[in-house]
Design an enzyme around this catalytic site. Structure first.
Site, short mmCIF file in Angstrom:
data_model
loop_
_atom_site.label_atom_id
_atom_site.label_comp_id
_atom_site.label_asym_id
_atom_site.label_seq_id
_atom_site.Cartn_x
_atom_site.Cartn_y
_atom_site.Cartn_z
N PRO A 9 -17.49 61.53 19.74
CA PRO A 9 -16.95 62.75 18.91
C PRO A 9 -16.62 63.96 19.50
O PRO A 9 -17.27 64.34 20.41
CB PRO A 9 -18.15 62.92 17.88
CG PRO A 9 -19.24 62.42 18.47
CD PRO A 9 -18.75 61.36 19.38
N ASN A 10 -15.36 64.44 19.19
CA ASN A 10 -14.79 65.88 19.53
C ASN A 10 -14.29 65.95 20.91
O ASN A 10 -13.65 66.90 21.11
CB ASN A 10 -15.86 66.91 19.24
CG ASN A 10 -16.30 67.21 17.94
OD1 ASN A 10 -15.61 67.11 17.17
ND2 ASN A 10 -17.64 67.08 17.90
N ARG A 17 -10.84 72.87 23.12
CA ARG A 17 -11.98 73.30 22.58
C ARG A 17 -12.86 73.70 23.60
O ARG A 17 -12.99 73.20 24.90
CB ARG A 17 -12.94 72.09 22.07
CG ARG A 17 -13.24 71.00 22.83
CD ARG A 17 -14.20 70.05 22.23
NE ARG A 17 -15.67 70.50 22.04
CZ ARG A 17 -16.59 69.63 22.09
NH1 ARG A 17 -16.59 68.37 22.43
NH2 ARG A 17 -17.75 69.88 21.76
N TYR A 22 -15.81 72.63 28.60
CA TYR A 22 -14.99 71.51 29.20
C TYR A 22 -13.95 71.70 29.94
O TYR A 22 -13.18 70.66 30.04
CB TYR A 22 -14.70 70.77 27.64
CG TYR A 22 -16.04 70.66 26.96
CD1 TYR A 22 -16.74 69.55 27.04
CD2 TYR A 22 -16.39 71.37 25.91
CE1 TYR A 22 -18.07 69.07 26.70
CE2 TYR A 22 -17.53 71.03 25.16
CZ TYR A 22 -18.63 70.08 25.55
OH TYR A 22 -19.67 69.73 24.88
N ASN A 71 -18.96 58.37 27.14
CA ASN A 71 -19.47 59.73 26.91
C ASN A 71 -19.55 59.69 25.44
O ASN A 71 -18.67 59.87 24.66
CB ASN A 71 -18.28 60.57 27.44
CG ASN A 71 -18.68 61.94 27.17
OD1 ASN A 71 -19.68 62.38 26.27
ND2 ASN A 71 -18.25 63.22 27.88
N ALA A 74 -22.15 64.21 21.05
CA ALA A 74 -23.35 64.42 20.35
C ALA A 74 -24.13 63.23 19.77
O ALA A 74 -25.20 63.25 19.78
CB ALA A 74 -22.95 65.38 19.12
N GLU A 95 -23.25 56.02 31.53
CA GLU A 95 -23.24 57.52 30.53
C GLU A 95 -22.66 58.67 31.46
O GLU A 95 -23.17 58.86 32.71
CB GLU A 95 -24.81 57.72 30.24
CG GLU A 95 -25.04 59.02 29.42
CD GLU A 95 -26.17 59.08 28.74
OE1 GLU A 95 -26.37 60.13 28.16
OE2 GLU A 95 -26.94 58.32 29.34
N HIS A 97 -21.40 62.64 31.01
CA HIS A 97 -21.25 63.88 30.23
C HIS A 97 -20.58 65.08 31.12
O HIS A 97 -20.71 65.15 32.36
CB HIS A 97 -22.66 64.58 30.01
CG HIS A 97 -23.22 63.53 29.12
ND1 HIS A 97 -23.01 63.51 27.47
CD2 HIS A 97 -24.32 62.71 29.25
CE1 HIS A 97 -23.72 62.63 27.18
NE2 HIS A 97 -24.66 62.09 28.21
N ARG A 104 -28.15 73.23 28.83
CA ARG A 104 -27.33 73.51 27.42
C ARG A 104 -28.46 73.70 26.60
O ARG A 104 -29.69 73.63 26.83
CB ARG A 104 -26.33 72.56 26.99
CG ARG A 104 -25.01 72.81 28.05
CD ARG A 104 -23.92 71.89 27.50
NE ARG A 104 -23.37 72.69 26.28
CZ ARG A 104 -22.57 71.97 25.45
NH1 ARG A 104 -22.25 70.69 25.85
NH2 ARG A 104 -21.95 72.56 24.37
#
Length: 142
Positions: A9-10, A17, A22, A71, A74, A95, A97, A104
């Site tokens: 997502p996103n 964004r 990012y 990735n 969330a 995985e 990120h 964070r």
């Protein structure tokens, strides 16, 4: 060799964004660079904002591809279902990120999927995807 990159997502909004987190490059632009760097690898890319679609894609390719770079966005911190899907397939999953999830918000410090992945790469920007390719293309992942 067949590798699927899955973004959750996103991540379709990369380049627009939260550029301070990012960066300003779109994933599509980065993906072209990545595939050009590794011409002998058959890469595919998939992105969805929907948890079930990510699970369906893992099921679809998880028994026939040589590796998956995921990735989960969330969903990393919330999805037992994605974790279970990773555990159910044969392909190694790395995985990734873009940001350092441990630097964070506290809720991002826990990944529900890591235990079923070959490993996690976090905090190296888009370069993390290339690091995952390196892992999947060496004997380390076998």
């Amino acid at each position: 060799m067949k590798i699927l990159v899955i973004n959750g997502p996103n991540l379709n909004l990369l380049g627009t964004r939260e550029k301070s987190v990012y960066g300003d490059q779109t994933f599509e632009s980065y993906f072209k660079t990545l595939t050009a760097k590794y011409p002998n690898i058959n890469f595919e890319y998939y992105q969805s904002n929907v948890e079930g679609e990510l699970i369906n894609k893992l099921h679809e390719v998880g028994f026939s591809y040589d590796g998956i770079i995921l990735n989960a966005g969330a969903y990393t911190h919330t999805s037992v279902a994605i974790s279970d899907a990773i555990a159910a397939i044969n392909a190694p999953v790395v995985e990734v990120h873009i940001s350092n999830i441990h630097a964070r918000e506290e809720f991002r410090h826990t990944s529900l999927i890591t235990a079923n992945c070959a490993g996690m790469i976090t905090g190296f920007g888009l370069k993390g995807y290339e690091m995952a390719v390196f892992y999947l293309t060496t004997n380390e992942s076998k």
